[in-house]
Design an enzyme around this catalytic site. Structure first.
Site, mmCIF file in Angstrom:
data_model
loop_
_atom_site.group_PDB
_atom_site.id
_atom_site.type_symbol
_atom_site.label_atom_id
_atom_site.label_comp_id
_atom_site.label_asym_id
_atom_site.label_seq_id
_atom_site.Cartn_x
_atom_site.Cartn_y
_atom_site.Cartn_z
ATOM 1 N N ARG A 127 -7.724 1.499 -2.194
ATOM 2 C CA ARG A 127 -8.424 1.609 -0.284
ATOM 3 C C ARG A 127 -9.511 2.649 -0.594
ATOM 4 N NH1 ARG A 127 -7.331 -0.466 5.849
ATOM 5 N NH2 ARG A 127 -8.633 -2.580 5.484
ATOM 6 N N TYR A 143 -5.943 10.293 5.005
ATOM 7 C CA TYR A 143 -4.586 10.274 4.589
ATOM 8 C C TYR A 143 -5.260 11.421 2.825
ATOM 9 C CZ TYR A 143 -2.105 7.458 8.196
ATOM 10 O OH TYR A 143 -2.043 7.612 9.565
ATOM 11 N N GLY A 179 -7.753 -7.921 10.315
ATOM 12 C CA GLY A 179 -7.127 -7.686 10.644
ATOM 13 C C GLY A 179 -6.602 -7.542 12.225
ATOM 14 N N ARG A 180 -6.891 -6.583 12.553
ATOM 15 C CA ARG A 180 -7.162 -6.460 14.666
ATOM 16 C C ARG A 180 -6.648 -8.255 15.247
ATOM 17 N NH1 ARG A 180 -4.637 -1.947 15.099
ATOM 18 N NH2 ARG A 180 -5.214 -1.226 12.350
ATOM 19 N N GLN A 208 1.218 -1.572 -0.263
ATOM 20 C CA GLN A 208 -0.361 0.227 0.316
ATOM 21 C C GLN A 208 1.058 1.219 0.222
ATOM 22 O OE1 GLN A 208 -2.032 1.311 3.700
ATOM 23 N NE2 GLN A 208 -3.612 0.538 2.681
#
Length: 332
Positions: A219, A171, A312-313, A101
């Site tokens: 994304r 972002y 993910g987590r 990414q």
């Protein structure tokens, strides 16, 4: 409907199943952004055994001014390619495909880290950080687009299987997409098509760098969950344009809400957004968001909410999660 262990073909890319490790910052890179032994060991541990089909490497900065935090990975100059080759090889040896990414933090960049004032589409506060950035000129925008192109070339040169453009979590590209931070009155502002003009320029530049057969992911922070922010309807317009521009996969997350949905802790909490995007594109869509149980992943796939499931987590906290998930399905 697909199930978790079903393979998926994305252009030239063959995924062994539907289980993805999404990008999560580790802050384990060297101070200059090069690949460290700690990063190699981390990704080796997470991908051991070949239970994940795809790993999306944490966001990596395309230029020093776009660095988000200390010890973030770099794709900003050619000196990083050798280390990235090692990282790609570690993951691929373990049987997973690897995508990097690429990102610019924009107004979310920390001047203490970058050494320069932050930049963004407009001189308005970043809702997540509070800094007022310098509003970019057209020429400066072109320079950043060129840096995304160069970063993508490095990702391919390092032997990765694809590249993901980051436009989520508040972002840089997400700042252009969101009306909360994009107040421009030129061709880069206004309606959704104006606010994604820079995205389409980045996609075209990346495609020019990597060629036709190299998978490009994006994304997308598909909703800000804030008054006056982006909505699922905006993201349907954007996703359709991205697919037409040649993006191969759309990876759904939050916008200025980050990787959470305020007040929603259910597994797959971005499912309404991924389902909305799936309605308007024929390319694969990735869903992430609080998924901790293999049954939830299977149900979200079966319900047609997405084509790939990012965990993910749970994988971050338990390196055996994917192994246990795959084995539990095989034994069922």
């Amino acid at each position: 409907m697909p199930h978790l262990l079903e393979p998926l073909q994305i252009g030239s890319l063959t995924l062994s199943n539907r289980l993805v490790m999404p990008p999560m910052a580790t802050s384990k890179a060297e101070p200059d952004g090069k690949v460290s032994q700690a990063i190699l060991e981390y990704y080796n541990e997470k991908t051991a055994g070949g239970y994940l089909s795809l790993v999306i490497i944490e966001h990596s900065f395309v230029q020093q001014a776009g660095k988000a935090s200390e010890n973030q990975l770099s794709v900003a100059d050619d000196s990083v390619i050798e280390g990235l080759k090692e990282l790609a090889a570690v993951i691929q040896r373990n049987g997973a495909k690897a995508v990097v990414q690429i990102n610019h933090a924009g107004s979310a960049a920390d001047p203490a880290v970058t050494g320069v004032a932050p930049v963004g589409p407009s001189a308005v506060k970043n809702p997540r950080k509070g800094d007022i950035p310098h509003a970019l000129t057209r020429e400066e925008i072109g320079g950043i687009v060129a840096d995304f192109r160069a970063a993508a070339r490095r990702v391919k040169a390092a032997g990765f299987d694809g590249v993901e453009i980051h436009s989520a979590h508040g972002y840089f590209l997400n700042q252009f997409f969101s009306p909360l931070t994009n107040k421009r009155t030129d061709e880069y502002g206004g309606d959704v098509s104006g606010r994604i003009r820079i995205h389409l320029e980045v996609i075209a530049a990346v495609r020019a760098a990597v060629g036709q057969d190299f998978p490009i992911f994006i994304r997308l922070g598909a909703a800000d969950y804030a008054e006056g922010g982006t909505t699922a309807a905006d993201s349907q317009i954007a996703a359709r344009a991205f697919a037409e521009a040649g993006v191969n996969v759309i990876d759904i997350s939050g916008g200025f809400s980050g990787y959470v949905v305020p007040g929603n802790n259910e597994q797959g909490y971005f499912a309404p957004l991924s389902a909305a995007v799936k309605e308007v594109v024929a390319i694969p869509v990735i869903l992430t968001g609080g998924i901790t149980e293999v049954q939830a992943a299977e149900q979200l796939l079966a319900a047609g909410k997405a084509d790939l499931i990012g965990v993910g987590r749970a994988i971050f906290q338990d390196s055996l999660w994917a192994q246990n998930a795959v084995n539990s399905i095989k034994q069922a």
